[in-house]
Design a protein around this motif. Structure first.
Motif, PDB file in Angstrom:
ATOM      1  N   THR A 210       0.810  -1.215   0.000  1.00 19.43           N
ATOM      2  CA  THR A 210       0.000   0.000   0.000  1.00 19.43           C
ATOM      3  C   THR A 210       0.845   1.267   0.000  1.00 19.43           C
ATOM      4  N   GLU A 211       2.087   1.184   0.429  1.00 16.76           N
ATOM      5  CA  GLU A 211       2.949   2.359   0.474  1.00 16.76           C
ATOM      6  C   GLU A 211       3.348   2.824  -0.919  1.00 16.76           C
ATOM      7  N   ASN A 212       3.511   1.877  -1.842  1.00 18.00           N
ATOM      8  CA  ASN A 212       4.014   2.221  -3.174  1.00 18.00           C
ATOM      9  C   ASN A 212       2.994   2.036  -4.290  1.00 18.00           C
ATOM     10  N   THR A 213       1.782   1.642  -3.948  1.00 20.62           N
ATOM     11  CA  THR A 213       0.728   1.467  -4.947  1.00 20.62           C
ATOM     12  C   THR A 213      -0.185   2.685  -4.942  1.00 20.62           C
ATOM     13  N   GLN A 214      -0.454   3.230  -6.126  1.00 19.98           N
ATOM     14  CA  GLN A 214      -1.299   4.420  -6.248  1.00 19.98           C
ATOM     15  C   GLN A 214      -2.505   4.094  -7.123  1.00 19.98           C
ATOM     16  N   TYR A 215      -3.698   4.522  -6.688  1.00 16.99           N
ATOM     17  CA  TYR A 215      -4.921   4.263  -7.438  1.00 16.99           C
ATOM     18  C   TYR A 215      -5.577   5.568  -7.884  1.00 16.99           C
ATOM     19  N   TYR A 216      -6.453   5.459  -8.913  1.00 17.69           N
ATOM     20  CA  TYR A 216      -7.171   6.609  -9.445  1.00 17.69           C
ATOM     21  C   TYR A 216      -8.577   6.193  -9.876  1.00 17.69           C
ATOM     22  N   VAL A 217      -9.476   7.165  -9.968  1.00 17.21           N
ATOM     23  CA  VAL A 217     -10.775   6.996 -10.628  1.00 17.21           C
ATOM     24  C   VAL A 217     -10.795   7.983 -11.785  1.00 17.21           C
ATOM     25  N   ILE A 218     -10.358   7.517 -12.954  1.00 18.23           N
ATOM     26  CA  ILE A 218     -10.232   8.384 -14.125  1.00 18.23           C
ATOM     27  C   ILE A 218     -11.025   7.859 -15.318  1.00 18.23           C
ATOM     28  N   ASP A 219     -11.736   6.756 -15.131  1.00 20.22           N
ATOM     29  CA  ASP A 219     -12.538   6.151 -16.197  1.00 20.22           C
ATOM     30  C   ASP A 219     -14.013   6.271 -15.823  1.00 20.22           C
ATOM     31  N   GLY A 220     -14.841   6.675 -16.773  1.00 23.74           N
ATOM     32  CA  GLY A 220     -16.260   6.827 -16.500  1.00 23.74           C
ATOM     33  C   GLY A 220     -16.976   7.426 -17.701  1.00 23.74           C
ATOM     34  N   TYR A 221     -18.066   8.144 -17.427  1.00 21.64           N
ATOM     35  CA  TYR A 221     -18.949   8.585 -18.503  1.00 21.64           C
ATOM     36  C   TYR A 221     -19.453  10.007 -18.264  1.00 21.64           C
ATOM     37  N   ILE A 222     -19.925  10.630 -19.358  1.00 18.99           N
ATOM     38  CA  ILE A 222     -20.723  11.849 -19.313  1.00 18.99           C
ATOM     39  C   ILE A 222     -22.040  11.538 -20.009  1.00 18.99           C
ATOM     40  N   LEU A 223     -23.161  11.927 -19.384  1.00 20.89           N
ATOM     41  CA  LEU A 223     -24.485  11.583 -19.893  1.00 20.89           C
ATOM     42  C   LEU A 223     -25.303  12.842 -20.152  1.00 20.89           C
ATOM     43  N   SER A 224     -26.034  12.837 -21.254  1.00 18.88           N
ATOM     44  CA  SER A 224     -26.877  13.975 -21.607  1.00 18.88           C
ATOM     45  C   SER A 224     -28.117  14.023 -20.714  1.00 18.88           C
ATOM     46  N   PRO A 225     -28.797  15.171 -20.648  1.00 19.96           N
ATOM     47  CA  PRO A 225     -29.938  15.324 -19.738  1.00 19.96           C
ATOM     48  C   PRO A 225     -31.131  14.415 -20.050  1.00 19.96           C
ATOM     49  N   ASN A 226     -31.213  13.898 -21.275  1.00 21.52           N
ATOM     50  CA  ASN A 226     -32.367  13.074 -21.637  1.00 21.52           C
ATOM     51  C   ASN A 226     -32.132  11.578 -21.406  1.00 21.52           C
ATOM     52  N   VAL A 227     -31.151  11.239 -20.567  1.00 17.37           N
ATOM     53  CA  VAL A 227     -30.978   9.849 -20.144  1.00 17.37           C
ATOM     54  C   VAL A 227     -30.969   9.811 -18.620  1.00 17.37           C
ATOM     55  N   GLU A 228     -31.465   8.724 -18.089  1.00 14.95           N
ATOM     56  CA  GLU A 228     -31.557   8.551 -16.644  1.00 14.95           C
ATOM     57  C   GLU A 228     -30.593   7.460 -16.198  1.00 14.95           C
ATOM     58  N   LEU A 229     -29.651   7.816 -15.345  1.00 15.67           N
ATOM     59  CA  LEU A 229     -28.667   6.862 -14.841  1.00 15.67           C
ATOM     60  C   LEU A 229     -29.336   5.857 -13.913  1.00 15.67           C
ATOM     61  N   GLU A 230     -29.154   4.576 -14.202  1.00 11.45           N
ATOM     62  CA  GLU A 230     -29.688   3.516 -13.350  1.00 11.45           C
ATOM     63  C   GLU A 230     -28.593   2.818 -12.545  1.00 11.45           C
ATOM     64  N   GLN A 231     -27.433   2.624 -13.152  1.00  7.49           N
ATOM     65  CA  GLN A 231     -26.348   1.950 -12.445  1.00  7.49           C
ATOM     66  C   GLN A 231     -25.016   2.266 -13.104  1.00  7.49           C
ATOM     67  N   VAL A 232     -23.992   2.472 -12.303  1.00  8.90           N
ATOM     68  CA  VAL A 232     -22.623   2.536 -12.794  1.00  8.90           C
ATOM     69  C   VAL A 232     -21.766   1.777 -11.794  1.00  8.90           C
ATOM     70  N   LYS A 233     -20.947   0.880 -12.301  1.00  2.51           N
ATOM     71  CA  LYS A 233     -20.186  -0.003 -11.422  1.00  2.51           C
ATOM     72  C   LYS A 233     -18.829  -0.323 -12.032  1.00  2.51           C
ATOM     73  N   THR A 234     -17.780  -0.127 -11.246  1.00  2.00           N
ATOM     74  CA  THR A 234     -16.449  -0.565 -11.660  1.00  2.00           C
ATOM     75  C   THR A 234     -16.295  -2.044 -11.331  1.00  2.00           C
ATOM     76  N   ILE A 235     -15.941  -2.825 -12.322  1.00  2.00           N
ATOM     77  CA  ILE A 235     -15.755  -4.264 -12.140  1.00  2.00           C
ATOM     78  C   ILE A 235     -14.319  -4.512 -11.702  1.00  2.00           C
ATOM     79  N   ASP A 236     -14.147  -5.094 -10.554  1.00  2.00           N
ATOM     80  CA  ASP A 236     -12.803  -5.300  -9.998  1.00  2.00           C
ATOM     81  C   ASP A 236     -12.141  -6.495 -10.672  1.00  2.00           C
ATOM     82  N   GLY A 237     -11.287  -6.202 -11.655  1.00  2.00           N
ATOM     83  CA  GLY A 237     -10.524  -7.243 -12.330  1.00  2.00           C
ATOM     84  C   GLY A 237      -9.170  -7.473 -11.704  1.00  2.00           C
TER      85      GLY A 237
END
Length: 358
Positions: free
Chosen positions: A308-335
Motif C-alpha cells: 500500500t505504500e508504493n501502490t497508487q490508485y485513481y478513478v479516471i474512467d467513466g462517462y458523461i451523460l446527456s440530460p435526456n438519459v436517466e442513470l440507473e447503475q454505474v459499477k467498476t468491475i474489480d478485475g
C-alpha cells in the motif's frame, strides 16, 4: 592522434546524418489525420435499429494487452517498455476476452487497442476482439508511428486506437481529431488523440443514440487535457441540441469529482492527473462513475495490492451523460488489474423518451 580524431569525426558525422535522416523520415511519414474522417463499420451485429429504453455500456482501457499485473511502465516511474514475451500479451488478451464475455452489454468502449505494434509483438488485437465478440465494430487510430525512437530499448512501431463494439447496427462512425498539445519534434512520434463517434439508429424515431469513445491526453502539463475536454463538451452539447441521446465514455486521464479523498495521491513525484470539475458541465448533464473501486493503478511497479505504500490508485474512467438519459447503475468491475492497468466500468441507463433540448 590525428588519425584517431579523423575517425572520431567521421563517426560523429555518420551519427549526425543518421539522426537528421531519422527526423526527416519521421516528419515526412508523420500521421496527420483530418479534423473529421469517416470510419468504416466492420463485423456483423444486429442489422436492425436499437429498440427498448435500457442501454448497457462497458468501457475499458485495455492497456494494449501489455500492462497487466506483471508489468510496470517507464512513463509512470517504472522501467519497462514492453513485456518480456509474446505469451504475456496472449495471456492478457485471452483474459480480457473472458471478462468481456461475462458482461452482457449492448456496447463496448475499448481504448488502447493495438493492431500492429512492437510493444505487443505485432498481435492484431482489434481483429481478435472484433471476431471473438461477433459484434459490429468501429475503429479509429489515435497513435500511428512507424518508429518511436525512445526510450532505450525503443518503443518502435506503434499502431493503436479506440474500438467500439456494438450488438446492434451502427449507421455511421466518425473519427474527430482533438487538439494536440505537442509541437514538432515531439509531435512526430506522439499520440494524435480523437473522439470515436458511433451513431446508432433508434427504432420508431429519427433521434439517434450517439456513442462517444474517448481517451484523453495523459502526459501533458494539463493544458492539453483541458482543451480536449472543452472540445468534447462542445461536441456533446451540439449533439444533444439536435435531439439525440448522448453517452461519452472512456479514459479521461482526469480525476472524477470528489474521488481524490478516496484515493489520495501519495506519490507527488510520479504521474498525477488533473481533476474534472462538476461546474464544467451544462445544466442537466452528469458524470457517471463509481469510486468504490479504483479504475486505474500507477505503473511504477508490477501490481502488488499488499504494498500500500508504493501502490497508487485513481478513478479516471467513466462517462458523461446527456440530460435526456436517466442513470440507473454505474459499477467498476474489480478485475484486480490482472490483464490491464485499468478496470472496466459498467453503465446502465434509461432513455427518457420525448425529452429534448430546450
Amino acid at each position: 592522434m590525428k588519425k584517431f580524431l579523423k575517425i572520431l569525426g567521421l563517426v560523429l558525422c555518420v551519427v549526425l546524418l543518421a539522426v537528421i535522416g531519422l527526423f526527416l523520415w519521421l516528419t515526412v511519414t508523420e500521421y496527420r489525420p483530418q479534423a473529421e474522417e469517416t470510419v468504416a463499420v466492420e463485423g456483423a451485429g444486429q442489422p436492425t435499429a436499437f429498440s427498448g429504453d435500457t442501454v448497457r455500456v462497458l468501457s475499458w482501457n485495455l492497456g494494449y494487452c501489455a500492462l497487466g499485473e506483471e508489468s510496470d511502465f517507464f512513463m509512470d516511474g517504472g522501467s519497462s517498455v514492453r513485456p518480456d514475451s509474446r505469451s504475456v500479451i496472449e495471456k492478457n488478451l485471452s483474459g480480457i476476452q473472458s471478462i468481456l464475455d461475462t458482461v452482457d452489454a449492448d456496447f463496448y468502449f475499448l481504448q488502447e487497442v493495438d493492431t500492429d505494434s512492437k510493444r505487443c509483438y505485432g498481435i492484431d488485437e482489434k481483429t481478435a476482439l472484433l471476431e471473438h465478440s461477433g459484434c459490429a465494430g468501429a475503429y479509429a487510430l489515435n497513435y500511428s508511428c512507424s518508429y518511436v525512437p525512445y526510450p532505450l530499448p525503443t518503443i518502435g512501431k506503434v499502431h493503436s486506437g479506440l474500438l467500439t463494439l456494438s450488438k446492434t447496427r451502427i449507421s455511421q462512425a466518425q473519427r474527430i481529431s482533438l487538439p494536440c498539445p505537442f509541437s514538432w519534434p515531439v509531435s512526430m512520434a506522439n499520440l494524435k488523440r480523437c473522439l470515436l463517434v458511433s451513431r446508432v439508429p433508434l427504432e420508431g424515431t429519427e433521434q439517434e443514440l450517439v456513442l462517444v469513445n474517448l481517451h484523453l491526453e495523459a502526459y501533458d502539463d494539463g493544458a492539453g487535457k483541458a482543451a480536449q475536454t472543452a472540445q468534447l463538451l462542445d461536441f456533446l452539447q451540439a449533439e444533444y441540441e439536435k435531439g439525440n441521446y448522448v453517452i461519452a465514455g472512456g479514459d479521461f486521464n482526469q480525476f472524477f469529482p470528489d474521488t481524490q479523498s478516496a484515493y489520495p495521491n501519495t506519490h507527488a513525484e510520479l504521474w498525477q492527473p488533473n481533476a474534472l470539475e462538476s461546474e464544467s458541465l451544462q445544466p442537466g448533464w452528469q458524470y457517471a462513475y463509481d469510486d468504490r473501486t479504483p479504475t486505474c493503478r500507477l505503473l511504477n511497479q508490477p501490481y502488488d495490492p499488499e504494498d500500500t505504500e508504493n501502490t497508487q490508485y485513481y478513478v479516471i474512467d467513466g462517462y458523461i451523460l446527456s440530460p435526456n438519459v436517466e442513470l440507473e447503475q454505474v459499477k467498476t468491475i474489480d478485475g484486480c488489474f490482472a490483464y490491464s492497468d485499468h478496470n472496466p466500468v459498467y453503465l446502465q441507463l434509461r432513455l427518457v423518451k420525448g425529452e429534448t433540448a430546450s
